[in-house]
Motif scaffolding. Structure first.
Motif, short mmCIF file in Angstrom:
data_model
loop_
_atom_site.label_atom_id
_atom_site.label_comp_id
_atom_site.label_asym_id
_atom_site.label_seq_id
_atom_site.Cartn_x
_atom_site.Cartn_y
_atom_site.Cartn_z
N SER A 117 21.53 6.68 12.30
CA SER A 117 20.99 8.05 12.44
C SER A 117 19.51 8.16 12.07
CB SER A 117 21.80 9.01 11.56
OG SER A 117 21.72 8.60 10.19
N LEU A 118 18.78 7.05 12.03
CA LEU A 118 17.36 7.12 11.71
C LEU A 118 16.66 8.11 12.65
CD1 LEU A 118 16.25 3.39 11.18
CD2 LEU A 118 16.44 5.16 9.45
N PRO A 119 15.79 8.97 12.11
CA PRO A 119 15.13 9.97 12.95
C PRO A 119 13.92 9.42 13.70
CG PRO A 119 14.46 10.27 10.69
CD PRO A 119 15.48 9.16 10.69
N PHE A 120 13.80 8.13 13.79
CA PHE A 120 12.68 7.50 14.50
C PHE A 120 13.14 6.17 15.08
CE2 PHE A 120 12.58 6.16 10.08
CZ PHE A 120 12.37 4.78 10.16
N ASP A 121 12.40 5.68 16.05
CA ASP A 121 12.67 4.37 16.66
C ASP A 121 11.77 3.35 15.95
OD1 ASP A 121 12.39 2.05 18.36
OD2 ASP A 121 13.32 3.20 19.97
N SER A 122 12.39 2.43 15.23
CA SER A 122 11.62 1.50 14.39
C SER A 122 10.65 0.64 15.21
CB SER A 122 12.56 0.60 13.60
OG SER A 122 13.35 1.37 12.73
N LYS A 123 11.00 0.33 16.44
CA LYS A 123 10.13 -0.53 17.26
C LYS A 123 9.04 0.26 17.97
CE LYS A 123 13.45 -4.27 18.12
NZ LYS A 123 14.17 -5.07 19.15
N LYS A 124 9.31 1.51 18.33
CA LYS A 124 8.37 2.28 19.14
C LYS A 124 7.50 3.23 18.32
CE LYS A 124 11.25 2.25 23.32
NZ LYS A 124 11.99 3.12 24.29
N LEU A 126 6.58 3.14 14.99
CA LEU A 126 5.80 2.64 13.86
C LEU A 126 5.21 1.27 14.20
CD1 LEU A 126 8.17 3.70 10.96
CD2 LEU A 126 5.81 4.51 11.27
N PRO A 127 4.17 1.24 15.03
CA PRO A 127 3.57 -0.04 15.40
C PRO A 127 2.95 -0.74 14.19
CG PRO A 127 2.21 1.78 16.14
CD PRO A 127 3.49 2.39 15.66
N PRO A 128 3.13 -2.06 14.08
CA PRO A 128 2.55 -2.80 12.96
C PRO A 128 1.03 -2.87 13.02
CG PRO A 128 4.34 -4.03 14.00
CD PRO A 128 3.99 -2.91 14.92
N VAL A 129 0.41 -2.79 11.87
CA VAL A 129 -1.02 -3.04 11.74
C VAL A 129 -1.24 -4.48 11.31
CG1 VAL A 129 -3.17 -2.36 10.60
CG2 VAL A 129 -1.42 -0.63 11.10
N ILE A 130 -0.42 -4.93 10.34
CA ILE A 130 -0.57 -6.30 9.84
C ILE A 130 0.68 -6.72 9.07
CG2 ILE A 130 -1.58 -5.79 7.57
CD1 ILE A 130 -3.70 -8.00 8.22
N LEU A 131 1.00 -8.00 9.11
CA LEU A 131 2.03 -8.59 8.26
C LEU A 131 1.31 -9.13 7.02
CD1 LEU A 131 5.01 -9.52 7.87
CD2 LEU A 131 4.37 -11.64 9.04
N VAL A 132 1.54 -8.50 5.89
CA VAL A 132 0.82 -8.89 4.67
C VAL A 132 1.23 -10.29 4.23
CG1 VAL A 132 0.44 -8.33 2.23
CG2 VAL A 132 0.57 -6.50 3.93
N GLY A 133 2.54 -10.55 4.18
CA GLY A 133 3.00 -11.87 3.74
C GLY A 133 4.51 -11.92 3.63
N THR A 134 4.99 -13.09 3.26
CA THR A 134 6.42 -13.32 3.09
C THR A 134 6.67 -13.96 1.72
OG1 THR A 134 6.35 -15.54 4.08
CG2 THR A 134 6.74 -13.68 5.58
N LEU A 265 2.25 -0.42 8.54
CA LEU A 265 2.56 0.17 9.84
C LEU A 265 1.80 1.48 10.00
CD1 LEU A 265 6.47 -0.14 9.65
CD2 LEU A 265 4.84 -1.92 10.27
N ALA A 266 1.72 1.95 11.25
CA ALA A 266 1.02 3.20 11.54
C ALA A 266 1.88 4.08 12.43
CB ALA A 266 -0.31 2.90 12.25
N PRO A 267 1.61 5.38 12.47
CA PRO A 267 2.31 6.23 13.44
C PRO A 267 1.97 5.82 14.87
CG PRO A 267 1.18 7.56 11.78
CD PRO A 267 0.69 6.16 11.62
N ALA A 268 2.93 5.96 15.77
CA ALA A 268 2.66 5.68 17.19
C ALA A 268 1.54 6.60 17.68
CB ALA A 268 3.93 5.91 18.00
#
Length: 333
Positions: A117-124, A126-134, A265-268
């Motif tokens: 029931s997430l109110p947003f599409d995680s892939k569409k 919230l586009p990634p800005v950067i992967l900080v690390g693992t 991440l950033a807003p679409a």
């Protein structure tokens, strides 16, 4: 002829003026005013977990040098709950003007399957800005435990000795990783969910739960104090901070890989030029030796790179863990 030239000049001037006007309008649309980004107002980093955890630490470590680079204040706002999805939803719904970003944890890759029931599409949305690390996760036990190696755990589980482990919550990466490991290895163990790393470590150190699965960030202080014994890490390579601890791949489960990770991440529909600039500035921050050292002290292997690389990594994580959640009927708390 003079009249013709004059009219032509007027026409060119009118076209030029309209182009300039369109440019000003486009800039105003992208920033919400005529000011170039990020001059208009402070930037908000929404840390999607409460204060004190790794997401909060990552957001604050990045905010200070990034603020200096951009010449604008960066405010960290903690908005926890529902495995990070409440904070992520707030950012997805925020204006796409470059003044709101999310700092997320690996649960962002599990939530789409775990919370239908997430109110947003995680892939569409919230586009990634950067992967900080693992970072590796660590399977550990308390100092007085009968388990000296991971092989001891497997032997006990296969002997039906009711082996149990704790994680930071149902549907957390630790939970789904242990579920996958159990399924692949024919290991039957019992999951005990906790409400975060603090409560988990309190019980793990006291021996109230025989095993814990958690990030290096939450586990290593108790390993350093000799109150806990590490048995294995969940990444394909050994952890830099725990070089003597074998991987699960080395322990008889080749190919097993379940890293914790952090991303911005950033807003679409955030303007691409702003995403590009923020990515460049974050990469500059991550290459700062002092900042890299602070992140590494949290057990994070710093990565950085392009938004496209971050998207590829995150979407792969979503696909991997969605299958585990579906196949095993894993539910949220």
């Amino acid at each position: 002829m003079k009249i013709l030239i004059s009219r032509t000049a007027q026409a060119v001037a009118a076209v030029a003026l309209s182009v300039v006007s369109l440019g000003v309008m486009a800039q105003a649309a992208s920033t919400g005013s005529g000011q170039a980004w990020p001059a208009r107002q402070p930037i908000k980093f929404v840390a999607v977990f409460p204060p004190g955890g790794s997401v909060d630490q990552v957001a604050r470590i990045l905010a200070q040098p990034l603020s200096q680079q951009l010449g604008q204040n960066i405010v960290v706002e903690n908005k926890g709950g529902a495995s990070g999805s409440i904070g992520a939803a707030a950012v997805a719904a925020a204006p796409a003007d470059g003044y709101t970003f999310a700092v997320v944890f690996d649960t962002h890759g599990v939530n789409p399957a775990l919370i239908p029931s997430l109110p947003f599409d995680s892939k569409k949305d919230l586009p990634p800005v950067i992967l900080v690390g693992t970072s590796p996760m660590v399977l550990a036990t308390y100092a007085g435990s009968e388990y000296k190696t991971f092989a001891d755990v497997v032997a006990a589980a296969k002997a039906k000795k009711n082996v149990s482990y704790g994680s930071i919550g149902s549907g957390s990466l630790g939970h789904v990783a242990m579920t996958l490991l159990g399924k692949n290895g024919g290991i039957d163990w019992t999951h005990i969910p906790y409400k975060g790393g603090g409560p988990l470590m309190n019980d793990a150190v006291a021996g109230h739960v025989p095993l814990s699965i958690g990030s290096v960030f939450v586990t290593k202080p108790h390993i350093d104090s000799k109150r806990m014994r590490p048995l294995a890490v969940t990444t394909s390579a050994r952890a830099r901070e725990l070089p003597d601890v074998p991987t699960l791949a080395e322990s008889g489960y080749p190919g097993f890989e379940a890293p914790a990770w952090w991303a911005v991440l950033a807003p679409a529909k955030t303007p691409p030029e702003i995403l590009k600039r923020m990515n460049e500035e974050l990469n500059k921050t991550l290459k700062n030796p002092e900042i890299a050292k602070k992140l590494e002290a949290q057990g994070i292997d710093v990565l950085g790179g392009t938004p496209e690389a971050a998207r590829g990594f995150i979407e792969k994580q979503m696909d991997i863990w969605a299958k585990v959640v579906r196949d095993n009927g894993i539910k949220a708390d």
